[in-house]
Structure formats: C-alpha cells, structure tokens
Design an enzyme around this catalytic site. Sequence first.
Site, PDB file in Angstrom:
ATOM      1  N   ASP A  27       0.931  -1.064   0.092  1.00 35.14           N
ATOM      2  CA  ASP A  27       0.038   0.047  -0.103  1.00 35.14           C
ATOM      3  C   ASP A  27       0.966   1.274   0.090  1.00 35.14           C
ATOM      4  O   ASP A  27       2.070   1.028   0.546  1.00 35.14           O
ATOM      5  CB  ASP A  27      -0.851   0.057   1.107  1.00 35.14           C
ATOM      6  CG  ASP A  27      -0.140   0.003   2.499  1.00 35.14           C
ATOM      7  OD1 ASP A  27       0.675  -0.894   2.546  1.00 35.14           O
ATOM      8  OD2 ASP A  27      -0.427   0.926   3.451  1.00 35.14           O
TER       9      ASP A  27
ATOM     10  N   GLU B  86      -0.195  -0.927   5.838  1.00 36.56           N
ATOM     11  CA  GLU B  86       0.967  -0.449   6.712  1.00 36.56           C
ATOM     12  C   GLU B  86       0.895   1.221   6.837  1.00 36.56           C
ATOM     13  O   GLU B  86       0.988   1.492   7.884  1.00 36.56           O
ATOM     14  CB  GLU B  86       2.297  -0.735   6.144  1.00 36.56           C
ATOM     15  CG  GLU B  86       3.604  -0.592   7.076  1.00 36.56           C
ATOM     16  CD  GLU B  86       3.995   1.143   7.094  1.00 36.56           C
ATOM     17  OE1 GLU B  86       4.850   1.574   7.956  1.00 36.56           O
ATOM     18  OE2 GLU B  86       3.516   1.730   6.157  1.00 36.56           O
TER      19      GLU B  86
HETATM   20  C1  LIG Z   1      20.767  13.101  12.190  1.00 36.23           C
HETATM   21  C2  LIG Z   1      19.938  12.690  11.163  1.00 36.23           C
HETATM   22  C3  LIG Z   1      19.478  11.266  10.830  1.00 36.23           C
HETATM   23  C4  LIG Z   1      18.114  11.197  10.176  1.00 36.23           C
HETATM   24  C5  LIG Z   1      17.987   9.914   9.626  1.00 36.23           C
HETATM   25  C6  LIG Z   1      16.639  10.237   8.644  1.00 36.23           C
HETATM   26  C7  LIG Z   1      16.787   9.031   7.805  1.00 36.23           C
HETATM   27  C8  LIG Z   1      15.608   8.872   6.927  1.00 36.23           C
HETATM   28  C9  LIG Z   1      15.396   7.765   6.150  1.00 36.23           C
HETATM   29  C10 LIG Z   1      14.553   6.977   5.808  1.00 36.23           C
HETATM   30  C11 LIG Z   1      12.994   7.690   6.415  1.00 36.23           C
HETATM   31  C12 LIG Z   1      12.254   6.409   6.865  1.00 36.23           C
HETATM   32  C13 LIG Z   1      10.815   6.653   7.146  1.00 36.23           C
HETATM   33  C14 LIG Z   1      10.435   5.792   7.893  1.00 36.23           C
HETATM   34  C15 LIG Z   1       9.248   4.844   7.486  1.00 36.23           C
HETATM   35  C16 LIG Z   1       8.152   5.292   7.995  1.00 36.23           C
HETATM   36  C17 LIG Z   1       6.768   4.511   7.345  1.00 36.23           C
HETATM   37  C18 LIG Z   1       5.387   5.364   7.716  1.00 36.23           C
HETATM   38  O1  LIG Z   1       5.329   6.247   7.427  1.00 36.23           O
HETATM   39  N1  LIG Z   1       4.761   4.660   8.557  1.00 36.23           N
HETATM   40  C19 LIG Z   1       3.602   5.303   9.177  1.00 36.23           C
HETATM   41  C20 LIG Z   1       2.932   4.176  10.187  1.00 36.23           C
HETATM   42  C21 LIG Z   1       1.643   4.867  10.711  1.00 36.23           C
HETATM   43  C22 LIG Z   1       1.516   3.670  11.964  1.00 36.23           C
HETATM   44  C23 LIG Z   1       0.620   4.836   9.949  1.00 36.23           C
HETATM   45  C24 LIG Z   1       4.097   6.378  10.087  1.00 36.23           C
HETATM   46  O2  LIG Z   1       3.468   7.294  10.123  1.00 36.23           O
HETATM   47  O3  LIG Z   1       4.978   6.438  10.682  1.00 36.23           O
HETATM   48 ZN   LIG Z   2       6.567   2.315   4.286  1.00 34.27          ZN
HETATM   49 ZN   LIG Z   3       5.034   5.387   4.140  1.00 30.64          ZN
END
Ligand SMILES: CCCCCCCC/C=C\CCCCCCCC(=O)N[C@@H](CC(C)C)C(=O)O
Ligand SMILES: [Zn+2]
Ligand SMILES: [Zn+2]
Length: 453
Positions: A75, A139
């Site tokens: 999704d 997800e």
């Molecule tokens: C010093 C700086 C370090 C920065 C690190 C940043 C790294 C970013 C890399 C990747 C980003 C990943 C994003 C994480 C995935 C999140 C997936 C998501 O959006 N999940 C939803 C789930 C919710 C239960 C609906 C969320 O809102 O978190």
């Molecule tokens: Zn994701």
């Molecule tokens: Zn996402």
Amino acid sequence: MFSLGAIKIPTVAFLRKQLNTTALIEFGKYIQKVFPAVFSTEFIQHEVVGEYSYLFTVRGSDPQLMPYMLLAHMDVVPASEEGWKFPPFSAEEDEGYIYGRGTLDNKNSAIGILQALEFLLRRNYRPRRSFYIGIGHDEEVSGLDGGKQIAMLLQARGVKLSFLLDEGSGILDGVIEGIKSPVALIAVTEKGSLTLNLTVRSDPGHSSAPPKETSIGILAAAVSRLEKNPMPRLFGYGPELMMFEHLASEFAFPLNIVMKNLWLFSPLVSRIIERKPTGNSMVRTTTALTIFKAGIKFNVIPHLASAAVNFRIHPAQKVAEVLEIVKDTIDDDRVEITVTEAFDPLPISPWDDQALGVQIFRRTIMDVFPHVSSIAPGVCIGNTDSRHFTNLTDAIYRFNPVVLKADDVSRIHGWNERISVKDYEKQVEFLFQLIQNSDIDKLPKPHLSTHEL
Ligand SMILES: CCCCCCCC/C=C\CCCCCCCC(=O)N[C@@H](CC(C)C)C(=O)O
Ligand SMILES: [Zn+2]
Ligand SMILES: [Zn+2]
C-alpha cells in the site's frame, strides 16, 4: 528492471477502512503473473492474509536453522496530481529515474524481494535456512489488518524468528551534516507514537458580539504553546548515542573528537543537530500539529474547535511521560484531551558480535555497496509493520538497501518520489545476496576492514 506495472497500480490507503481494495486485488494478481516461479515452486507456500496481504513460507533444506523474515508493504500513501514532475501512478522513466508513489516506500522492497527470489529459483536455488516473506496491505494506516494478522498467524503456529528485516532506514549519502561518504544506518528501534485529540467547547453566538475568548482562540493558544515548547532534549539517552559514536570517524576534525566524546558534548551537539527537522527527530520527542477544525460560517462563533497533535516518542521516553508534559504545557482545563492512539518506543534490537542478522546485513552491505564507509545502528523516526512482530523475535531491523540523498528523504510521502534504475537493481542484488548469505549456520569471522560495527 523494476516491474513498472506495480507502480501503476494505485494501492492507496487513505484510512484504516478506506483502502483501494480493487487495486490491492490487482496487485495480488500482478505479482502472481510476474513471479511465476515464486508462486509455483513446491517448497514455497503462499497465503493471503487479512484479505489482501501475502505471506510466503520458503521451506529451506535444513530445518535445524532458525528461520528469518523479510517484510514489506504494497500500500502507498495518497498522492496529489499537482506538484509532481510526472503523474504519481505513471511510473514514468526520466534520466535514469522511475517516478511514482511507492518507488521508495515500499513497492521497491515488495517487488525487490520477490524479484530476488524469482531470480534464485530460476537458477534452481533452494535455501538451507527457511524464511518468510510478508507483504502487508495496510502499513500506511496502522498495519492492524495486514502485518499484524500475519504476525498473529505465525505466532499461532509457534514460529520464532532469528531476525526480521523491514523498511525504515537506508544508506544515507549527504543526509547527515558533516558526513561526506555514504553510511548505512540499520535502525535497531523505532520511535513510539502518541496522537491526541484536543477539543474546546464554548457558547456559540453572533460574530457581532463576540466573547473575549472563543473555542478557536483557546485551542489555537493551546496548540501554539505545544509548538513553542518542544519536548526536552534527550540526545544521548537512546541508541542515537551508539549511532553517532559509530559514525564518529566519518566526521572531520574537530567534530570527530566531539562525536567520540558525546558524554561531554551531547548538549552542544544536540543544539546543532536539532536545527534540521530530521536531526531534531533524533534529539527529542517531536510535536506535530496535524489537524485543526473549527467554524462553519464567517459570522457564527463556533461551539466546537478540535485539533490533532502527533508526537513521535524518543526511545528514552514513554507515552505516560509525554502526556504529563502535554497537560502541564497546555495548563488549561477548558481544553479536553483524549488519546487517539499511543504506543511506547519499540525495544532495542541486539547490535553485537552475536547478532546473526546484523552480521549477515553487514556482510551483504559490504558485498553489494563497497563504497559505504560505515555501518551503524540507527533509530527509525517513523513506524513500520515490524512493530507487530515483537512476540516472534527480539531482533527486528529496519533497513531499506537504497541510497538516499539529502533531497530524497522529503520525497517519501512527498512529491516526486523516485528511485533510480541503478539503485533498484542494487536493491535486488542486495536481497539476492542476503538470502544466500543467510544460509550460513554460524557467524562469519570478524572482517578486517575499516567498516564500523
Ligand atoms: C541525524 C539525522 C538522521 C536522520 C535519519 C533520517 C533517515 C530517514 C530515512 C528514511 C526515512 C524512513 C521513514 C520511515 C518509514 C515510515 C513509514 C511510515 O510512514 N509509517 C507510518 C505508520 C503509521 C502507523 C501509519 C508512520 O506514520 O510512521
Ligand atoms: Zn513504508
Ligand atoms: Zn510510508
């Protein structure tokens, strides 16, 4: 090559009960068509869970080896038609990039895993170690009907996993200020989450004779206090300490010395890191005002004003503590606070010489991404389906084997999400190697290299 058809299927999740189910069904049919070996091999069982999610059980030849799991989701979050260089479900190719919602989050993993397995099967490969593949369908709206159901099914079958790999971090190239070379961050935890609904009720009336304070004014002041008073700095109290210590040698002098001595310098470092939103998310529990609703007509004082505030909880804090701080900060009984959803930060997965998953990821990263100069434990700033699997293993890792440059992070859930053809091929190569590297029955000898562990 990326199966472009997967990007063209608009598997959008709006709300938990508002999914594009037609697209989810189409996605299921699509993977059956493009990965025939995965769906017809005798030692692979496939099941549909929670109506649209997929669970694959790949039975290895050696039942003594504890299985592992690869997780992804089909999704995607919604995408506006405006703001994109190409329509978000067109899968347009331009200058070596494929544009589209889901190219980084997370069809690249869903398709990449199946693609790698399909390649292996066509070479008559059978793994020694069994593994599971979970492809969730919700997800982006909690994972309760997809990922969580897969976890519960496996738990009911008595399955225990040696490790689990999901999305949630990556190879960062130029994302962390002061670090020039690409570094692989494998997240060993993810932040907790708390969403509050704030409501203020006041007497409605004619706008020509307004009271001194209205529901809108009271609520606006409350949310503004939350925004102006960020949660306390906790930099150095969670696994981000380990992360920066591992990365210390990547910084030039004198920052390398500073990072090696965070016990002394963390107050200074946190003040520098917090200036950028991604850095700030490492330093503290973040506060995001996400919904504000009030009023129906310009000359009517509304009875009701409501807002949603979403906090992402630093690994060194708990829901209860955040809630207390919120109440103290708002300090106004007229603001009714209700909890919409809440969970604590996830447990910290092992990161040591005995951690099988880490050793396998490390070896695979070094095989496939030789230009990566450090491999370090990180913190996932969002949430993933992997949080539903804590009863199956304590070794949960979040790492998408894709190079993310500074402007890529905002493409995730934003405009112009894209992946380069080369990066997608690398992702498949990583998974192809990872599956084979997971066949070892004991840990590889420590590698003599400059890579950090
Ligand atoms: C010093 C700086 C370090 C920065 C690190 C940043 C790294 C970013 C890399 C990747 C980003 C990943 C994003 C994480 C995935 C999140 C997936 C998501 O959006 N999940 C939803 C789930 C919710 C239960 C609906 C969320 O809102 O978190
Ligand atoms: Zn994701
Ligand atoms: Zn996402």
